[in-house]
Motif scaffolding. Structure first.
Motif, PDB file in Angstrom:
ATOM      1  N   MET A 214       5.372  -0.435 -11.774  1.00 31.12           N
ATOM      2  CA  MET A 214       5.461  -1.859 -11.499  1.00 31.12           C
ATOM      3  C   MET A 214       4.492  -2.263 -10.397  1.00 31.12           C
ATOM      4  O   MET A 214       3.822  -3.300 -10.479  1.00 31.12           O
ATOM      5  N   ARG A 215       4.394  -1.439  -9.369  1.00 34.05           N
ATOM      6  CA  ARG A 215       3.486  -1.738  -8.259  1.00 34.05           C
ATOM      7  C   ARG A 215       2.030  -1.704  -8.725  1.00 34.05           C
ATOM      8  O   ARG A 215       1.221  -2.549  -8.337  1.00 34.05           O
ATOM      9  N   ILE A 216       1.699  -0.717  -9.541  1.00 34.74           N
ATOM     10  CA  ILE A 216       0.337  -0.615 -10.049  1.00 34.74           C
ATOM     11  C   ILE A 216      -0.011  -1.844 -10.886  1.00 34.74           C
ATOM     12  O   ILE A 216      -1.061  -2.469 -10.713  1.00 34.74           O
ATOM     13  N   GLU A 217       0.897  -2.206 -11.783  1.00 40.51           N
ATOM     14  CA  GLU A 217       0.666  -3.372 -12.647  1.00 40.51           C
ATOM     15  C   GLU A 217       0.625  -4.670 -11.845  1.00 40.51           C
ATOM     16  O   GLU A 217      -0.048  -5.620 -12.235  1.00 40.51           O
ATOM     17  N   GLY A 218       1.343  -4.696 -10.721  1.00 45.56           N
ATOM     18  CA  GLY A 218       1.384  -5.899  -9.894  1.00 45.56           C
ATOM     19  C   GLY A 218       0.246  -6.011  -8.901  1.00 45.56           C
ATOM     20  O   GLY A 218       0.190  -6.967  -8.117  1.00 45.56           O
ATOM     21  N   GLY A 219      -0.655  -5.021  -8.918  1.00 41.19           N
ATOM     22  CA  GLY A 219      -1.813  -5.092  -8.043  1.00 41.19           C
ATOM     23  C   GLY A 219      -1.591  -4.557  -6.638  1.00 41.19           C
ATOM     24  O   GLY A 219      -2.336  -4.917  -5.712  1.00 41.19           O
ATOM     25  N   ALA A 220      -0.581  -3.709  -6.470  1.00 39.84           N
ATOM     26  CA  ALA A 220      -0.335  -3.134  -5.146  1.00 39.84           C
ATOM     27  C   ALA A 220      -1.514  -2.273  -4.711  1.00 39.84           C
ATOM     28  O   ALA A 220      -2.234  -1.695  -5.529  1.00 39.84           O
ATOM     29  N   ARG A 221      -1.709  -2.185  -3.419  1.00 35.46           N
ATOM     30  CA  ARG A 221      -2.822  -1.425  -2.866  1.00 35.46           C
ATOM     31  C   ARG A 221      -2.549   0.075  -2.939  1.00 35.46           C
ATOM     32  O   ARG A 221      -1.404   0.517  -3.045  1.00 35.46           O
ATOM     33  N   SER A 222      -3.609   0.836  -2.887  1.00 36.20           N
ATOM     34  CA  SER A 222      -3.477   2.287  -2.879  1.00 36.20           C
ATOM     35  C   SER A 222      -2.836   2.746  -1.573  1.00 36.20           C
ATOM     36  O   SER A 222      -3.046   2.153  -0.513  1.00 36.20           O
ATOM     37  N   ALA A 223      -2.064   3.838  -1.642  1.00 35.34           N
ATOM     38  CA  ALA A 223      -1.480   4.423  -0.435  1.00 35.34           C
ATOM     39  C   ALA A 223      -2.553   4.967   0.496  1.00 35.34           C
ATOM     40  O   ALA A 223      -2.273   5.257   1.664  1.00 35.34           O
ATOM     41  N   GLU A 224      -3.779   5.077   0.001  1.00 34.74           N
ATOM     42  CA  GLU A 224      -4.879   5.520   0.851  1.00 34.74           C
ATOM     43  C   GLU A 224      -5.189   4.489   1.944  1.00 34.74           C
ATOM     44  O   GLU A 224      -5.684   4.853   3.005  1.00 34.74           O
ATOM     45  N   ASP A 225      -4.892   3.215   1.683  1.00 36.79           N
ATOM     46  CA  ASP A 225      -5.201   2.167   2.662  1.00 36.79           C
ATOM     47  C   ASP A 225      -4.395   2.326   3.948  1.00 36.79           C
ATOM     48  O   ASP A 225      -4.968   2.355   5.042  1.00 36.79           O
ATOM     49  N   PRO A 226      -3.053   2.417   3.879  1.00 32.62           N
ATOM     50  CA  PRO A 226      -2.315   2.654   5.121  1.00 32.62           C
ATOM     51  C   PRO A 226      -2.638   4.000   5.753  1.00 32.62           C
ATOM     52  O   PRO A 226      -2.607   4.137   6.980  1.00 32.62           O
ATOM     53  N   ALA A 227      -2.968   5.000   4.936  1.00 33.52           N
ATOM     54  CA  ALA A 227      -3.346   6.303   5.487  1.00 33.52           C
ATOM     55  C   ALA A 227      -4.603   6.168   6.342  1.00 33.52           C
ATOM     56  O   ALA A 227      -4.685   6.718   7.446  1.00 33.52           O
ATOM     57  N   LYS A 228      -5.579   5.426   5.860  1.00 30.61           N
ATOM     58  CA  LYS A 228      -6.809   5.205   6.631  1.00 30.61           C
ATOM     59  C   LYS A 228      -6.507   4.451   7.920  1.00 30.61           C
ATOM     60  O   LYS A 228      -7.096   4.727   8.970  1.00 30.61           O
ATOM     61  N   ALA A 229      -5.582   3.490   7.838  1.00 27.03           N
ATOM     62  CA  ALA A 229      -5.212   2.738   9.037  1.00 27.03           C
ATOM     63  C   ALA A 229      -4.550   3.651  10.064  1.00 27.03           C
ATOM     64  O   ALA A 229      -4.807   3.534  11.272  1.00 27.03           O
ATOM     65  N   LEU A 230      -3.715   4.572   9.605  1.00 28.03           N
ATOM     66  CA  LEU A 230      -3.063   5.504  10.521  1.00 28.03           C
ATOM     67  C   LEU A 230      -4.081   6.431  11.178  1.00 28.03           C
ATOM     68  O   LEU A 230      -3.960   6.763  12.365  1.00 28.03           O
ATOM     69  N   VAL A 231      -5.094   6.841  10.440  1.00 25.87           N
ATOM     70  CA  VAL A 231      -6.163   7.653  11.026  1.00 25.87           C
ATOM     71  C   VAL A 231      -6.866   6.869  12.126  1.00 25.87           C
ATOM     72  O   VAL A 231      -7.123   7.383  13.223  1.00 25.87           O
ATOM     73  N   ALA A 232      -7.167   5.607  11.858  1.00 25.51           N
ATOM     74  CA  ALA A 232      -7.838   4.759  12.851  1.00 25.51           C
ATOM     75  C   ALA A 232      -7.000   4.620  14.109  1.00 25.51           C
ATOM     76  O   ALA A 232      -7.515   4.627  15.234  1.00 25.51           O
TER      77      ALA A 232
END
Length: 258
Positions: A214-232
């Motif tokens: 449902m999230r994929i079909e609804g255009g949810a962002r990849s979990a990689e995005d918050p992961a990159k933010a946590l690295v920053a």
């Protein structure tokens, strides 16, 4: 084992945001020792095998799976013993383990299940590991929360997600935000830093495979995005927002109101 590497423990790290955070941190620097927390060693080892099969040549920091179920005190205590005997401290605790109850059940069961993981478990894990965090020269705790736990946004008639269901989940994240606020205040006495982090609407296993689709079909962002933010955040690129500004740190920029 004595080490000059930054010791990072991520709970709920065998899938979703936790898994992507482990990958992103390992790729970013050789200066971490990453502890991939999972409810069972089988899940942790499977996650590590998956990471190595896809990213092995890009991994710079070592990764060790450990069993930690935030609702199980014995696994929390065994994690504490392992950290104390192996490293003598903990530098970063990323509290990512979380749950949303999607199957039909009585409200009381929903509340108990939701709060057991999202609030009670988070509090107990941090309390148990605080003595090890106090031995770090730069202790940091990040609670992966949600803007859905913002009381201010919930009462804003212009808030775009005001009709998203899930009262029990929202209650638990509001409580988690209060926990983060309390720890931020208390930990300053000994130099610890604490923040609450909003990962946004992204593709995770939080609501099972149906919810994932449902999230994929609804255009949810990849979990990689918050992961990159946590690295920053751990690289010190968002220090004022993360550790000083009052509010829930957003993955993109700024903070949301409590």
């Amino acid at each position: 084992m004595s080490t000059d590497k930054t010791i990072v423990l991520v709970t709920g790290a065998n899938s979703g945001i936790g898994l992507e955070t482990i990958i992103a941190l390992s790729k970013s620097s050789p200066n971490y020792h990453l502890l991939l927390g999972a409810r069972s060693l089988d899940k942790g080892n499977a996650a590590l095998a998956q990471i190595q099969s896809i990213h092995n040549n890009q991994l710079l920091s070592s990764i060790t799976p450990i069993q930690i179920d935030v609702t199980s005190l014995p696994t929390i205590e065994s994690t504490k013993t392992y950290l104390a005997s192996t490293f003598g401290r903990l530098d970063v605790l990323i509290q990512n383990a979380g749950v949303i109850v999607t199957h039909p059940c009585h409200t009381l069961k929903n509340l108990r299940t939701t709060f057991e993981t999202n609030v009670f478990g988070a509090k107990v894990v941090t309390d148990e590991l605080t003595p090890l965090l106090q031995k770090s020269t730069n202790a940091r705790v990040i609670y992966v929360s949600s803007e859905q736990g913002s009381i201010t946004l919930r009462l804003d008639p212009e808030y775009p997600y005001k009709d998203v269901p899930g009262t029990e989940y929202k209650m638990s994240k509001a409580a988690l935000n209060m926990l983060a606020a309390c720890h931020r205040y208390d930990f300053r006495k000994w130099g610890g830093k604490v923040t609450s982090f909003n990962p946004g609407w992204c593709v995770t296993n939080l609501t099972g495979e149906t919810g994932r689709k449902m999230r994929i079909e609804g255009g949810a962002r990849s979990a990689e995005d918050p992961a990159k933010a946590l690295v920053a955040i751990l690289e010190g690129k968002r220090d004022k927002e993360a550790w000083e500004d009052s509010g829930i740190l957003d993955l993109d920029a700024g903070v949301h109101p409590w």
